[in-house]
Design a protein around this motif. Structure first.
Motif, PDB file in Angstrom:
ATOM      1  N   ARG A   1       0.845  -1.197   0.000  1.00 44.76           N
ATOM      2  CA  ARG A   1       0.000   0.000   0.000  1.00 44.76           C
ATOM      3  C   ARG A   1       0.884   1.253   0.000  1.00 44.76           C
ATOM      4  NH1 ARG A   1      -5.464  -1.104   0.856  1.00 44.76           N
ATOM      5  NH2 ARG A   1      -5.887  -3.200   1.620  1.00 44.76           N
ATOM      6  N   ILE A   2       1.992   1.189   0.737  1.00 47.75           N
ATOM      7  CA  ILE A   2       3.001   2.248   0.667  1.00 47.75           C
ATOM      8  C   ILE A   2       3.920   1.896  -0.496  1.00 47.75           C
ATOM      9  CG2 ILE A   2       4.925   3.343   1.868  1.00 47.75           C
ATOM     10  CD1 ILE A   2       2.175   4.086   2.975  1.00 47.75           C
ATOM     11  N   TYR A   3       3.810   2.664  -1.564  1.00 48.09           N
ATOM     12  CA  TYR A   3       4.405   2.209  -2.824  1.00 48.09           C
ATOM     13  C   TYR A   3       4.777   3.400  -3.697  1.00 48.09           C
ATOM     14  CZ  TYR A   3       4.807  -0.728  -7.045  1.00 48.09           C
ATOM     15  OH  TYR A   3       5.262  -1.387  -8.160  1.00 48.09           O
ATOM     16  N   VAL A   4       5.846   3.219  -4.451  1.00 41.26           N
ATOM     17  CA  VAL A   4       6.221   4.125  -5.536  1.00 41.26           C
ATOM     18  C   VAL A   4       6.550   3.235  -6.728  1.00 41.26           C
ATOM     19  CG1 VAL A   4       7.973   5.737  -6.370  1.00 41.26           C
ATOM     20  CG2 VAL A   4       7.070   5.988  -4.055  1.00 41.26           C
ATOM     21  N   ASP A   5       6.053   3.588  -7.888  1.00 40.97           N
ATOM     22  CA  ASP A   5       6.351   2.812  -9.090  1.00 40.97           C
ATOM     23  C   ASP A   5       7.804   3.097  -9.478  1.00 40.97           C
ATOM     24  OD1 ASP A   5       6.594   1.685 -11.603  1.00 40.97           O
ATOM     25  OD2 ASP A   5       4.555   2.210 -12.202  1.00 40.97           O
ATOM     26  N   GLU A   6       8.704   2.278  -8.969  1.00 41.21           N
ATOM     27  CA  GLU A   6      10.133   2.551  -9.101  1.00 41.21           C
ATOM     28  C   GLU A   6      10.609   2.473 -10.543  1.00 41.21           C
ATOM     29  OE1 GLU A   6      12.352   0.194  -6.359  1.00 41.21           O
ATOM     30  OE2 GLU A   6      11.355   1.038  -4.600  1.00 41.21           O
TER      31      GLU A   6
ATOM     32  N   TYR B   1      -0.234   6.556  -4.711  1.00 38.38           N
ATOM     33  CA  TYR B   1      -0.591   5.260  -4.128  1.00 38.38           C
ATOM     34  C   TYR B   1      -1.192   5.403  -2.730  1.00 38.38           C
ATOM     35  CZ  TYR B   1       1.534   3.152  -8.170  1.00 38.38           C
ATOM     36  OH  TYR B   1       1.796   2.783  -9.464  1.00 38.38           O
ATOM     37  N   LEU B   2      -0.793   6.447  -1.996  1.00 35.84           N
ATOM     38  CA  LEU B   2      -1.479   6.742  -0.732  1.00 35.84           C
ATOM     39  C   LEU B   2      -2.959   6.995  -1.003  1.00 35.84           C
ATOM     40  CD1 LEU B   2       0.817   9.185   1.304  1.00 35.84           C
ATOM     41  CD2 LEU B   2      -0.069   6.992   2.079  1.00 35.84           C
ATOM     42  N   SER B   3      -3.221   7.740  -2.049  1.00 36.47           N
ATOM     43  CA  SER B   3      -4.598   8.068  -2.413  1.00 36.47           C
ATOM     44  C   SER B   3      -5.363   6.830  -2.858  1.00 36.47           C
ATOM     45  CB  SER B   3      -4.599   9.121  -3.525  1.00 36.47           C
ATOM     46  OG  SER B   3      -5.913   9.387  -3.949  1.00 36.47           O
ATOM     47  N   GLN B   4      -4.760   6.056  -3.765  1.00 41.79           N
ATOM     48  CA  GLN B   4      -5.462   4.914  -4.343  1.00 41.79           C
ATOM     49  C   GLN B   4      -5.613   3.765  -3.357  1.00 41.79           C
ATOM     50  OE1 GLN B   4      -3.543   2.371  -7.393  1.00 41.79           O
ATOM     51  NE2 GLN B   4      -5.268   2.922  -8.709  1.00 41.79           N
ATOM     52  N   ARG B   5      -4.583   3.470  -2.585  1.00 44.06           N
ATOM     53  CA  ARG B   5      -4.571   2.250  -1.782  1.00 44.06           C
ATOM     54  C   ARG B   5      -4.892   2.456  -0.303  1.00 44.06           C
ATOM     55  NH1 ARG B   5       0.662  -0.796  -4.670  1.00 44.06           N
ATOM     56  NH2 ARG B   5      -0.389  -1.023  -6.695  1.00 44.06           N
ATOM     57  N   ILE B   6      -4.956   3.712   0.149  1.00 41.78           N
ATOM     58  CA  ILE B   6      -5.276   3.958   1.555  1.00 41.78           C
ATOM     59  C   ILE B   6      -6.406   4.972   1.696  1.00 41.78           C
ATOM     60  CG2 ILE B   6      -4.396   4.888   3.745  1.00 41.78           C
ATOM     61  CD1 ILE B   6      -1.725   3.592   3.130  1.00 41.78           C
ATOM     62  N   ARG B   7      -6.222   6.160   1.108  1.00 41.74           N
ATOM     63  CA  ARG B   7      -7.219   7.208   1.339  1.00 41.74           C
ATOM     64  C   ARG B   7      -8.540   6.925   0.647  1.00 41.74           C
ATOM     65  NH1 ARG B   7      -2.726  11.098   0.443  1.00 41.74           N
ATOM     66  NH2 ARG B   7      -3.604  11.547  -1.606  1.00 41.74           N
ATOM     67  N   HIS B   8      -8.498   6.285  -0.524  1.00 44.85           N
ATOM     68  CA  HIS B   8      -9.744   6.039  -1.262  1.00 44.85           C
ATOM     69  C   HIS B   8     -10.513   4.869  -0.644  1.00 44.85           C
ATOM     70  CE1 HIS B   8     -12.602   6.042  -4.568  1.00 44.85           C
ATOM     71  NE2 HIS B   8     -12.502   4.728  -4.577  1.00 44.85           N
ATOM     72  N   GLN B   9     -11.284   5.155   0.396  1.00 40.75           N
ATOM     73  CA  GLN B   9     -12.245   4.227   1.002  1.00 40.75           C
ATOM     74  C   GLN B   9     -11.620   3.062   1.768  1.00 40.75           C
ATOM     75  OE1 GLN B   9     -15.311   4.759   1.463  1.00 40.75           O
ATOM     76  NE2 GLN B   9     -15.833   2.812   2.438  1.00 40.75           N
ATOM     77  N   SER B  10     -10.420   2.608   1.404  1.00 41.92           N
ATOM     78  CA  SER B  10      -9.850   1.431   2.071  1.00 41.92           C
ATOM     79  C   SER B  10      -9.743   1.630   3.568  1.00 41.92           C
ATOM     80  CB  SER B  10      -8.459   1.115   1.505  1.00 41.92           C
ATOM     81  OG  SER B  10      -8.533   0.784   0.151  1.00 41.92           O
ATOM     82  N   PHE B  11      -9.146   2.761   3.971  1.00 40.83           N
ATOM     83  CA  PHE B  11      -8.927   3.020   5.395  1.00 40.83           C
ATOM     84  C   PHE B  11     -10.252   3.202   6.124  1.00 40.83           C
ATOM     85  CE2 PHE B  11      -8.381   6.125   8.837  1.00 40.83           C
ATOM     86  CZ  PHE B  11      -7.538   5.391   9.668  1.00 40.83           C
ATOM     87  N   VAL B  12     -11.077   4.120   5.637  1.00 40.37           N
ATOM     88  CA  VAL B  12     -12.366   4.390   6.292  1.00 40.37           C
ATOM     89  C   VAL B  12     -13.243   3.137   6.271  1.00 40.37           C
ATOM     90  CG1 VAL B  12     -14.498   5.738   6.182  1.00 40.37           C
ATOM     91  CG2 VAL B  12     -12.298   6.850   5.798  1.00 40.37           C
TER      92      VAL B  12
END
Length: 741
Positions: free
Chosen positions: A292-297, A376-387
């Motif tokens: 979830r914590i990710y950068v497209d290296e 990826y913070l937005s897509q994998r954590i902030r967008h509904q996943s966390f809440v």
């Protein structure tokens, strides 16, 4: 068959404990409900209630257990003459463990078993445990009317440790656990059973699947492995330290059961297959959560090569360092530590240029809208996943409501409001308390994702994520660029340094969840508990509070799980060459997505037109990202908790494109606002303006999805509203049968 004959038939089935006699009990109850006016059914209803509740001791005359039958229990045998055949039968049953009643006295056996368990305090714990285990292996229909919990209620862990036959003990405790209605008491018994199991296997220094059957009855050995050594109870064994190991051990247990219970081999094969899927899902969960914590290296390196190559060579020209000299990182770090001021001061042209290069690198690493950390913070954590993960348990149990999109007020919790007395004042007060709870609970989660799980900037002053170009970062970077012969080498060197300096932000995020969010949310849940205790009527209060207790535990666990998201472990993708077939990958991705959409229970039907096709762990991550966004949109647009979803999957072998067509219903009152929003997203995708638009928060997530696949390697994303259905077509590039990382 007359009514009286029917009652007698079912009653005989219950009292003689025939196979599936619990079904007979249900049919008796139906007769009592349909013919409640008859006196015989009233008495029968009382009898059924006694059997279901084991409330035998509240009946002064225990003879009522046999419905005024002349067959007394053993404690009344003093009233029989010594030569009475009933007395001899009962005496044999009590004293001879191998004694069996003949078919004409099966009712007597049941009644005497009940009375024997009720008077367990006058017999030894060993005999009581043995009696329960002997009945347990016969099946549920033999034990459900026995007062097992009552017979064990006064024993402690000290007493249980003295029992010699541990297999009997574990079987009896499992029956005790199964027979207990109270969730609180169940937890106590489960803890007791886990403790004793841990001691037992620690002493033997083996796992359950390695247990030797010698000296143990086959049926008891089967019961012990099948029910006692389940995932719920073996997770505390010293030799088992993870969910993965629990599932692996469970598979080994089924393999052992196949050998000792051959007639049920096919059932164990099904269980092995089911557990193997859970094991894959658990491994998939680890992969998804740890990325979830990710950068497209790959794209980050490509960007550096394209955009920074000129600056890199300019720096090299200015610096003109001898790159052949060996450089000792440890000595550089030590020299930095020795500097007293530790303030970065730029004194030369090459240092100023390097500082500017590092600023550009840091900003792109953190904020690039296509490959940066914030995407990826937005897509994998902030967008509904966390809440969704935190809120889900309460939503699933109808303990929290949502805001009405028109009035912007929280909806009434009709479920909880229906559980109070018809007092207008109480209803209003509870409604205010419930709305207040929903608002506070949501606000703190929304603030977490919108204010704190952000890159620190003037627009987000509370953002937890940053990389400071301090003296340490600068000096190490200078050493790395000086050592690098090419821009490619520098990109390889700088990435680990960026991740290293991100760790402080990740630690702050974990601390924020555990030390700020968790205690505040616990306070809100305690306030809700107080309100429910105060206003709910007595009839429903206990059940609702049990629901809240269970949901509270799930919410606390979810907070711990979400805190573990904030760690960087890209190496997990390189640990082996795990592959998944198409159905496995989509099942796992869907299962993991629904954990963050707890109240959503769709019925998904697949049509997969691909054979012998394997996907890697990297593909699983993307499929999870894809399915989460799609399921979240279907949940909103369908307005249903359990909609039917059709997914057709094909593969273009020439272009290596996975092709999907997903069809789902939309709610009948689908309004113009949603249609306009969908058309707006479609136009944005069509115009190709994805990079600037996909930073938008609290939206559908479709733009972020499109930015990853639309016009990339032949991929596309399109969707439409047609015939009361939401239809989505997508294609994205995959590399079958190889590891893509």
């Amino acid at each position: 068959m007359s009514l009286l004959e029917e009652i007698c038939f079912y009653l005989n089935s219950v009292l003689t404990r025939k196979t599936d006699n619990d079904i007979s009990l249900g049919k008796l109850l139906k007769i009592c409900t349909n013919l409640s006016g008859l006196s015989i059914t009233k008495d029968l209803s009382t009898f059924i209630a006694i059997l279901n509740s084991h409330d035998y001791l509240n009946k002064k005359n225990l003879i009522s257990l046999s419905l005024n039958s002349p067959l007394y229990g053993f404690e009344e045998s003093i009233y029989f003459s010594k030569c009475n055949p009933n007395t001899n039968l009962l005496s044999n049953f009590i004293n001879d463990p191998n004694f069996y009643f003949d078919k004409n006295h099966k009712q007597l056996e049941t009644i005497s078993l009940i009375k024997k368990l009720l008077q367990s305090n006058i017999s030894s714990i060993e005999k009581t445990i043995e009696l329960i285990s002997n009945e347990a292996i016969k099946g549920y229909s033999y034990t459900y009317i026995l007062p097992i919990s009552y017979s064990l209620k006064d024993y402690t862990i000290i007493d249980y440790r003295k029992v010699n036959n541990k297999i009997n003990l574990f079987i009896a405790l499992h029956e005790h656990y199964s027979a207990t209605k109270s969730e609180k008491e169940q937890r106590k018994i489960a803890t007791l059973l886990k403790t004793l199991l841990r001691e037992f296997f620690s002493e033997l220094k083996i796992n359950p699947s390695q247990l030797n059957k010698d000296g143990v009855e086959n049926e008891k050995f089967i019961y012990f492995l099948k029910y006692v050594c389940s995932e719920n109870f073996i997770d505390q064994l010293k030799s088992i330290t993870s969910t993965k190991q629990v599932l692996e051990e469970r598979i080994n247990i089924y393999l052992t059961l196949k050998e000792v219970d051959e007639k049920n081999k096919s059932k164990y094969d099904d269980e092995i297959q089911h557990t193997a899927f859970k094991l894959d899902a658990e491994e998939g969960q680890q992969i998804v959560d740890k990325t979830r914590i990710y950068v497209d290296e790959e794209h980050f390196k490509k960007w550096m090569r394209t955009e920074l190559s000129e600056l890199f060579h300019r720096y090299k020209d200015i610096k003109k360092v001898n790159i052949e000299l060996p450089i000792d990182i440890d000595s550089i770090v030590e020299s930095i530590k020795e500097k007293t001021d530790k303030v970065l001061q730029l004194t030369t042209e090459d240092e100023v240029l390097l500082y500017n290069i590092l600023k550009i690198i840091k900003n792109e690493f953190l904020t690039n809208p296509s490959f940066g950390l914030d995407f990826y913070l937005s897509q994998r954590i902030r967008h509904q996943s966390f809440v969704g993960l935190i809120r889900g348990p309460l939503e699933h149990k109808n303990l929290i409501t949502i805001k009405d999109s028109i009035s912007n007020k929280y909806e009434k919790n009709e479920y909880l409001l229906s559980k109070i007395d018809n007092k207008l004042n109480s209803s209003k007060k509870l409604n205010i308390a419930l709305m207040g709870f929903s608002e506070k609970f949501d606000n703190i989660l929304i603030s977490a994702k919108d204010d704190y799980f952000q890159i620190l900037s003037p627009e987000k002053p509370k953002g937890l994520f940053k990389i400071d170009i301090d003296l340490t970062f600068f000096e190490i970077s200078k050493m790395l660029i000086n050592e690098s012969k090419t821009i490619n080498e520098f990109t390889d060197y700088i990435l680990p340094l960026l991740w290293n300096f991100t760790e402080h932000s990740l630690k702050n995020a974990r601390h924020f969840i555990i030390n700020y969010l968790k205690p505040n949310i616990e306070n809100y849940l305690n306030e809700l508990n107080f309100s429910l205790k105060k206003y709910l009527d007595n009839e429903h209060k206990n059940n609702i509070l049990i629901k809240l207790s269970s949901a509270t535990t799930e919410v606390k666990n979810a907070l711990i799980i979400s805190s573990n998201w904030f760690s960087h472990d890209i190496d997990i993708l390189n640990d082996g060459y795990k592959t998944y077939n198409i159905k496995e990958a989509f099942d796992i991705a869907t299962s993991l997505s629904l954990k963050c959409l707890k109240a959503f229970e769709p019925d998904i039907e697949y049509k997969i037109n691909i054979e012998n096709f394997k996907l890697s762990s990297f593909s699983l991550i993307f499929i999870h990202d894809f399915m989460f966004v799609i399921l979240d949109n279907i949940y909103k647009y369908s307005g249903k908790r359990k909609p039917k979803i059709y997914i057709e999957i094909n593969f273009d072998t020439e272009k290596k494109l996975l092709l999907l067509k997903i069809t789902s219903p939309i709610k009948s009152e689908f309004n113009d606002y949603h249609i306009k929003n969908i058309n707006k997203i479609k136009n944005t995708i069509k115009n190709g303006d994805l990079t600037s638009k996909n930073k938008t928060e609290n939206g559908s997530g479709l733009l972020k999805l499109a930015s990853k696949i639309h016009n990339k390697d032949g991929g596309f994303l399109s969707f439409n509203i047609l015939d009361n259905s939401f239809i989505l077509d997508a294609a994205f590039y995959v590399k079958p049968n190889i590891m893509e990382v």
